[in-house]
Write a protein that holds these residues in place. Structure first.
Motif, PDB file in Angstrom:
ATOM      1  N   ARG A 173       0.844  -1.197   0.000  1.00 23.77           N
ATOM      2  CA  ARG A 173       0.000   0.000   0.000  1.00 23.77           C
ATOM      3  C   ARG A 173       0.879   1.247   0.000  1.00 23.77           C
ATOM      4  NH1 ARG A 173      -3.273  -3.065   4.641  1.00 23.77           N
ATOM      5  NH2 ARG A 173      -1.085  -3.551   5.021  1.00 23.77           N
ATOM      6  N   ILE A 174       0.799   1.998  -1.087  1.00 22.87           N
ATOM      7  CA  ILE A 174       1.694   3.127  -1.290  1.00 22.87           C
ATOM      8  C   ILE A 174       0.908   4.340  -1.766  1.00 22.87           C
ATOM      9  CG2 ILE A 174       2.261   2.357  -3.636  1.00 22.87           C
ATOM     10  CD1 ILE A 174       5.088   3.505  -3.169  1.00 22.87           C
ATOM     11  N   PHE A 175       1.260   5.499  -1.242  1.00 19.70           N
ATOM     12  CA  PHE A 175       0.606   6.749  -1.621  1.00 19.70           C
ATOM     13  C   PHE A 175       1.661   7.705  -2.160  1.00 19.70           C
ATOM     14  CE2 PHE A 175      -0.767  11.108  -0.314  1.00 19.70           C
ATOM     15  CZ  PHE A 175      -1.835  11.217  -1.199  1.00 19.70           C
ATOM     16  N   ASN A 176       1.562   8.046  -3.454  1.00 23.50           N
ATOM     17  CA  ASN A 176       2.462   9.005  -4.076  1.00 23.50           C
ATOM     18  C   ASN A 176       1.827  10.383  -3.941  1.00 23.50           C
ATOM     19  OD1 ASN A 176       4.402  10.308  -5.515  1.00 23.50           O
ATOM     20  ND2 ASN A 176       4.194   9.107  -7.382  1.00 23.50           N
ATOM     21  N   ALA A 177       2.432  11.251  -3.141  1.00 22.80           N
ATOM     22  CA  ALA A 177       1.782  12.503  -2.737  1.00 22.80           C
ATOM     23  C   ALA A 177       1.877  13.621  -3.761  1.00 22.80           C
ATOM     24  CB  ALA A 177       2.383  12.981  -1.414  1.00 22.80           C
ATOM     25  N   ILE A 178       2.528  13.400  -4.905  1.00 29.54           N
ATOM     26  CA  ILE A 178       2.810  14.525  -5.801  1.00 29.54           C
ATOM     27  C   ILE A 178       1.542  15.193  -6.333  1.00 29.54           C
ATOM     28  CG2 ILE A 178       3.115  13.013  -7.827  1.00 29.54           C
ATOM     29  CD1 ILE A 178       5.277  15.119  -8.723  1.00 29.54           C
ATOM     30  N   ASP A 179       0.556  14.409  -6.775  1.00 34.26           N
ATOM     31  CA  ASP A 179      -0.665  15.010  -7.320  1.00 34.26           C
ATOM     32  C   ASP A 179      -1.442  15.742  -6.233  1.00 34.26           C
ATOM     33  OD1 ASP A 179      -0.156  14.125  -9.894  1.00 34.26           O
ATOM     34  OD2 ASP A 179      -1.214  12.241  -9.606  1.00 34.26           O
ATOM     35  N   CYS A 180      -1.485  15.138  -5.052  1.00 33.12           N
ATOM     36  CA  CYS A 180      -2.172  15.761  -3.918  1.00 33.12           C
ATOM     37  C   CYS A 180      -1.541  17.104  -3.576  1.00 33.12           C
ATOM     38  CB  CYS A 180      -2.125  14.815  -2.719  1.00 33.12           C
ATOM     39  SG  CYS A 180      -2.767  15.519  -1.197  1.00 33.12           S
ATOM     40  N   ILE A 181      -0.207  17.146  -3.541  1.00 36.49           N
ATOM     41  CA  ILE A 181       0.508  18.382  -3.229  1.00 36.49           C
ATOM     42  C   ILE A 181       0.252  19.437  -4.310  1.00 36.49           C
ATOM     43  CG2 ILE A 181       2.801  19.417  -3.081  1.00 36.49           C
ATOM     44  CD1 ILE A 181       2.265  18.085  -0.559  1.00 36.49           C
ATOM     45  N   LYS A 182       0.384  19.041  -5.568  1.00 33.94           N
ATOM     46  CA  LYS A 182       0.201  19.995  -6.668  1.00 33.94           C
ATOM     47  C   LYS A 182      -1.213  20.570  -6.685  1.00 33.94           C
ATOM     48  CE  LYS A 182       3.585  18.810 -10.230  1.00 33.94           C
ATOM     49  NZ  LYS A 182       3.743  18.372 -11.632  1.00 33.94           N
ATOM     50  N   ASP A 183      -2.194  19.721  -6.412  1.00 37.25           N
ATOM     51  CA  ASP A 183      -3.591  20.166  -6.461  1.00 37.25           C
ATOM     52  C   ASP A 183      -3.941  21.138  -5.340  1.00 37.25           C
ATOM     53  OD1 ASP A 183      -3.941  18.584  -8.658  1.00 37.25           O
ATOM     54  OD2 ASP A 183      -4.916  16.935  -7.587  1.00 37.25           O
ATOM     55  N   ASN A 184      -3.092  21.215  -4.302  1.00 39.89           N
ATOM     56  CA  ASN A 184      -3.413  22.049  -3.139  1.00 39.89           C
ATOM     57  C   ASN A 184      -2.461  23.231  -2.972  1.00 39.89           C
ATOM     58  OD1 ASN A 184      -5.739  20.771  -1.407  1.00 39.89           O
ATOM     59  ND2 ASN A 184      -4.508  19.041  -2.114  1.00 39.89           N
ATOM     60  N   LYS A 185      -1.724  23.582  -4.019  1.00 42.53           N
ATOM     61  CA  LYS A 185      -0.798  24.708  -3.906  1.00 42.53           C
ATOM     62  C   LYS A 185      -1.537  26.024  -3.654  1.00 42.53           C
ATOM     63  CE  LYS A 185       1.666  24.060  -7.690  1.00 42.53           C
ATOM     64  NZ  LYS A 185       2.749  24.297  -8.670  1.00 42.53           N
ATOM     65  N   LYS A 186      -2.806  26.063  -4.021  1.00 44.26           N
ATOM     66  CA  LYS A 186      -3.589  27.280  -3.804  1.00 44.26           C
ATOM     67  C   LYS A 186      -3.798  27.572  -2.318  1.00 44.26           C
ATOM     68  CE  LYS A 186      -7.933  24.705  -4.284  1.00 44.26           C
ATOM     69  NZ  LYS A 186      -7.279  23.405  -4.558  1.00 44.26           N
ATOM     70  N   LEU A 187      -3.606  26.578  -1.462  1.00 46.72           N
ATOM     71  CA  LEU A 187      -3.806  26.779  -0.026  1.00 46.72           C
ATOM     72  C   LEU A 187      -2.717  27.647   0.591  1.00 46.72           C
ATOM     73  CD1 LEU A 187      -4.845  23.178   1.110  1.00 46.72           C
ATOM     74  CD2 LEU A 187      -6.335  25.126   0.622  1.00 46.72           C
ATOM     75  N   GLY A 188      -1.584  27.743  -0.071  1.00 50.15           N
ATOM     76  CA  GLY A 188      -0.458  28.514   0.455  1.00 50.15           C
ATOM     77  C   GLY A 188       0.854  27.845   0.115  1.00 50.15           C
ATOM     78  N   LEU A 189       1.946  28.415   0.578  1.00 50.82           N
ATOM     79  CA  LEU A 189       3.268  27.870   0.309  1.00 50.82           C
ATOM     80  C   LEU A 189       3.425  26.522   1.002  1.00 50.82           C
ATOM     81  CD1 LEU A 189       5.598  29.171  -1.296  1.00 50.82           C
ATOM     82  CD2 LEU A 189       6.638  29.776   0.888  1.00 50.82           C
ATOM     83  N   LEU A 190       3.724  25.474   0.240  1.00 54.78           N
ATOM     84  CA  LEU A 190       3.842  24.118   0.793  1.00 54.78           C
ATOM     85  C   LEU A 190       5.301  23.702   0.993  1.00 54.78           C
ATOM     86  CD1 LEU A 190       1.040  22.364  -1.299  1.00 54.78           C
ATOM     87  CD2 LEU A 190       0.861  23.565   0.882  1.00 54.78           C
ATOM     88  N   TYR A 191       6.209  24.381   0.334  1.00 51.42           N
ATOM     89  CA  TYR A 191       7.652  24.213   0.538  1.00 51.42           C
ATOM     90  C   TYR A 191       8.241  25.616   0.715  1.00 51.42           C
ATOM     91  CZ  TYR A 191       7.485  19.407  -1.375  1.00 51.42           C
ATOM     92  OH  TYR A 191       7.231  18.089  -1.598  1.00 51.42           O
ATOM     93  N   TYR A 192       9.177  25.765   1.632  1.00 52.27           N
ATOM     94  CA  TYR A 192       9.846  27.056   1.743  1.00 52.27           C
ATOM     95  C   TYR A 192      10.760  27.281   0.543  1.00 52.27           C
ATOM     96  CZ  TYR A 192       8.298  27.333   6.613  1.00 52.27           C
ATOM     97  OH  TYR A 192       7.538  27.400   7.736  1.00 52.27           O
ATOM     98  N   LYS A 193      10.887  28.532   0.124  1.00 52.97           N
ATOM     99  CA  LYS A 193      11.714  28.866  -1.032  1.00 52.97           C
ATOM    100  C   LYS A 193      13.174  28.495  -0.815  1.00 52.97           C
ATOM    101  CE  LYS A 193      10.996  32.882  -2.977  1.00 52.97           C
ATOM    102  NZ  LYS A 193      10.750  34.330  -3.192  1.00 52.97           N
ATOM    103  N   THR A 194      13.615  28.439   0.458  1.00 55.24           N
ATOM    104  CA  THR A 194      15.032  28.217   0.757  1.00 55.24           C
ATOM    105  C   THR A 194      15.301  26.837   1.358  1.00 55.24           C
ATOM    106  OG1 THR A 194      14.728  29.203   2.952  1.00 55.24           O
ATOM    107  CG2 THR A 194      15.418  30.678   1.166  1.00 55.24           C
ATOM    108  N   ASP A 195      14.345  25.908   1.239  1.00 59.14           N
ATOM    109  CA  ASP A 195      14.497  24.621   1.907  1.00 59.14           C
ATOM    110  C   ASP A 195      14.114  23.483   0.966  1.00 59.14           C
ATOM    111  OD1 ASP A 195      15.088  23.756   4.842  1.00 59.14           O
ATOM    112  OD2 ASP A 195      13.477  22.429   4.192  1.00 59.14           O
TER     113      ASP A 195
END
Length: 256
Positions: free
Chosen positions: A187-209
């Motif tokens: 059982r594996i969950f690839n989070a990339i689509d979930c993360i991309k679809d929710n970028k409108k919520l705010g910054l999900l990764y810091y610009k410097t990290d």
């Protein structure tokens, strides 16, 4: 004589460029920048200063996107900029648009993997699969359950901030591993689509990290719970950090 030749050349160039912009065959998608080409603006609804300013800015974008050899000029400018920063090891960290920092090629072929010029060998793929199958078997022996989450690299999520000469591949290296694990009932969950679809919520990764922040982790875990257990996480509120000194500042050799 030379002055006349140069003058004629400049006049021809000034004539050729606008004509090419208007009648040339331009692609509708700028592949290097991963966006549609700017359309000709509609006329302003009034003569208000802000509307006139917006109209001429859109006119500028329309012409800029259609300049001959535009992509080549951008690549040359990027390389000049890159080699100008001799105090920074770009294999460790590189700068994208709006001062976003990304992890360089010294770390698990990060750039080569992103653009599709590197992939694991067949033996490496088999070794990865065996490792996770063994982990799954051991955990099941103890009556526990094994789940996997794949967190995407920031460069795969925020592709719009990559420098123009780095063009991500359509196919991700992790796709084959995910498919193989699922075939073996892991059982594996690839989070990339979930993360991309929710970028409108705010910054999900810091610009410097390199890592996702608290909001990014919440989004990924919420997506994991919804897919695996059909249940969402409790709602949370987040506050924006004023300043964050990420790991890429040190990795890239920046002073601040």
């Amino acid at each position: 004589m030379k002055r006349n030749v140069i003058t004629l050349f400049l006049v021809a160039a000034l004539f050729f460029v606008p004509v090419f912009v208007l009648v040339g065959n331009h692609p509708q998608i700028i592949e290097m920048e991963r966006r549609p080409i700017a359309a000709f603006p509609q006329k302003p609804k009034s003569l208000a200063a802000n509307r006139i300013k917006k109209f001429f800015k859109e006119i500028e974008s329309y012409y800029s996107d259609r300049i001959p050899f535009r992509s080549a000029f951008i690549v040359i400018a990027e390389y000049i900029n890159k080699f100008g920063k001799i105090d920074i090891n770009l294999d460790k960290c590189y700068t994208g648009k709006d001062n976003w920092l990304f992890l360089g090629n010294d770390y698990d072929h990060c750039i080569d993997t992103l653009v599709g010029t590197w992939k694991p060998s067949e033996e490496e793929e088999k070794s990865q699969l065996r490792f996770f199958m063994n982990v799954n078997d051991v955990i099941n022996e103890f009556g526990a359950e094994f789940y996997m989450i794949i967190g995407p690299n920031k460069s795969s999520v925020y592709e719009e901030y990559l420098p123009p000469h780095i063009i991500p591949s359509e196919f991700k290296v992790s796709d084959k591993l995910v498919d193989n694990l699922k075939k073996h009932n892991i059982r594996i969950f690839n989070a990339i689509d979930c993360i991309k679809d929710n970028k409108k919520l705010g910054l999900l990764y810091y610009k410097t990290d390199t890592h996702w922040n608290a909001l990014g982790a919440y989004v990924a875990l919420d997506g994991f719970f919804k897919e695996m257990f059909h249940a969402a996480l409790p709602e949370c509120t987040f506050t924006t950090a004023d300043k964050f000194y990420g790991d890429l500042v040190s990795i890239g050799g920046y002073r601040s």
